[in-house]
Enzyme design. Structure first.
Site, PDB file in Angstrom:
ATOM      1  N   SER A  93      -1.993 -11.241  -7.109  1.00  0.00           N
ATOM      2  CA  SER A  93      -2.689 -11.756  -6.034  1.00  0.00           C
ATOM      3  C   SER A  93      -3.057 -13.111  -6.172  1.00  0.00           C
ATOM      4  CB  SER A  93      -3.936 -11.075  -5.548  1.00  0.00           C
ATOM      5  OG  SER A  93      -3.747  -9.909  -5.357  1.00  0.00           O
TER       6      SER A  93
HETATM    7  N1  SAH Z   1      -4.694  -6.164  -7.693  1.00  0.00           N
HETATM    8  C1  SAH Z   1      -3.573  -6.835  -8.015  1.00  0.00           C
HETATM    9  C2  SAH Z   1      -2.523  -6.951  -6.808  1.00  0.00           C
HETATM   10  C3  SAH Z   1      -1.533  -5.861  -6.867  1.00  0.00           C
HETATM   11  S1  SAH Z   1      -0.384  -5.993  -5.485  1.00  0.00           S
HETATM   12  C4  SAH Z   1      -3.725  -8.031  -8.882  1.00  0.00           C
HETATM   13  O1  SAH Z   1      -4.842  -8.361  -9.380  1.00  0.00           O
HETATM   14  O2  SAH Z   1      -3.132  -9.020  -8.628  1.00  0.00           O
HETATM   15  C5  SAH Z   1      -0.993  -4.320  -4.799  1.00  0.00           C
HETATM   16  C6  SAH Z   1      -0.736  -3.119  -5.576  1.00  0.00           C
HETATM   17  O3  SAH Z   1      -1.190  -2.140  -4.784  1.00  0.00           O
HETATM   18  C7  SAH Z   1       0.597  -2.791  -6.020  1.00  0.00           C
HETATM   19  O4  SAH Z   1       0.562  -2.737  -7.445  1.00  0.00           O
HETATM   20  C8  SAH Z   1       0.818  -1.582  -5.241  1.00  0.00           C
HETATM   21  O5  SAH Z   1       1.800  -0.882  -6.050  1.00  0.00           O
HETATM   22  C9  SAH Z   1      -0.277  -1.052  -5.272  1.00  0.00           C
HETATM   23  N2  SAH Z   1      -0.373   0.014  -3.962  1.00  0.00           N
HETATM   24  C10 SAH Z   1       0.235  -0.086  -2.811  1.00  0.00           C
HETATM   25  N3  SAH Z   1      -0.104   1.242  -2.228  1.00  0.00           N
HETATM   26  C11 SAH Z   1      -0.872   1.741  -2.995  1.00  0.00           C
HETATM   27  C12 SAH Z   1      -1.518   3.227  -2.886  1.00  0.00           C
HETATM   28  N4  SAH Z   1      -1.318   3.887  -1.734  1.00  0.00           N
HETATM   29  N5  SAH Z   1      -2.219   3.484  -3.928  1.00  0.00           N
HETATM   30  C13 SAH Z   1      -2.500   2.915  -4.996  1.00  0.00           C
HETATM   31  N6  SAH Z   1      -1.766   1.633  -5.118  1.00  0.00           N
HETATM   32  C14 SAH Z   1      -1.087   1.009  -4.055  1.00  0.00           C
END
Ligand code: SAH
Length: 225
Positions: A70
């Site tokens: 993010s």
């Molecule tokens: N928190 C992260 C952002 C990751 S992007 C950061 O600090 O940068 C969002 C993440 O959500 C991805 O890794 C994706 O695989 C995950 N995601 C999407 N749908 C999900 C679900 N149903 N359960 C758990 N994780 C999920």
């Protein structure tokens, strides 16, 4: 060059981080502890070496598997909202995070709460997150390979829930796992037109506030290796 050596060179220097923090302050992040935490957490260790020179730009960057780390401003805004003082003045005990990714938001959040429970649907990302958090000595975090649509029932209720992928509407299951007085911070909407919203539980009432326009990957059901 090793990960530790990279920590010492120009692209990750104190000045580069100061510039990022100033930028976030300029965009309205006011919580000094959140800004300090953004300065502290080495974002370059969470991304591919090829992108490390861009680690302290205020942009989302690719993580592989079609996912992104993010944007620092959004991480700061979500953290600031989640840790904002509650009407009953209670500190944050248990917090649930959905979408661990590489663990960057987890690392920022961990210093503000007693324990973070974080769920990720892609195993390979979770493995990286586990390594990153261990290297930084962050130990008040439990990670789980599971579908975040279900929350984490055995650990509920939570004082806070932070979701870093966007569903089209707020999952009822997450509202149910929110403790009384607790707050859910979540991006909602279709790709290209999402809003970050904050929902505070007051008994059986849920009070909803819109914070800002955002762009997250979708919250996808089911798990992957
Ligand atoms: N928190 C992260 C952002 C990751 S992007 C950061 O600090 O940068 C969002 C993440 O959500 C991805 O890794 C994706 O695989 C995950 N995601 C999407 N749908 C999900 C679900 N149903 N359960 C758990 N994780 C999920």
């Amino acid at each position: 060059m090793s990960r530790m050596e990279r920590a010492g060179i120009g692209m990750t220097s104190a000045r580069t981080r100061d510039r990022l923090v100033e930028r976030l302050r300029g965009k309205g992040i006011a919580n000094v502890e959140v800004l300090e935490r953004i300065r502290e957490v080495p974002r370059h260790l969470f991304i591919d070496e090829a992108l490390a020179s861009r680690a302290y730009e205020d942009t989302a960057l690719p993580l592989g598997r079609g996912q992104t780390i993010s944007q620092p401003y959004v991480v700061a805004a979500m953290t600031e909202e989640l840790v904002r003082e509650r009407p009953d003045g209670r500190p944050l005990g248990k917090v649930l995070e959905i979408g661990t990714g590489c663990g960057y938001q987890t690392a920022v959040l961990a210093s503000f709460v007693r324990h973070v429970f974080s769920v990720e649907r892609i195993q390979s990302l979770l493995t990286r997150a586990r390594r990153n958090l261990r290297e930084l000595g962050i130990s008040n975090v439990s990670l789980r390979h599971a579908d975040g649509w279900q929350g984490w029932r055995s650990q509920a209720p939570f004082d806070g829930i932070l979701v870093t992928a966007a569903p089209e509407k707020v999952p009822d299951e997450l509202l149910e796992q929110l403790d009384d007085g607790g707050r859910l911070v979540i991006p909602v909407g279709m790709a290209g037109r999402q809003s970050l919203i904050s929902v505070t539980r007051n008994g059986t009432q849920f009070e909803r506030t819109e914070l800002l326009r955002v762009s997250f990957v979708p919250l996808v059901a089911g798990i992957e290796p």
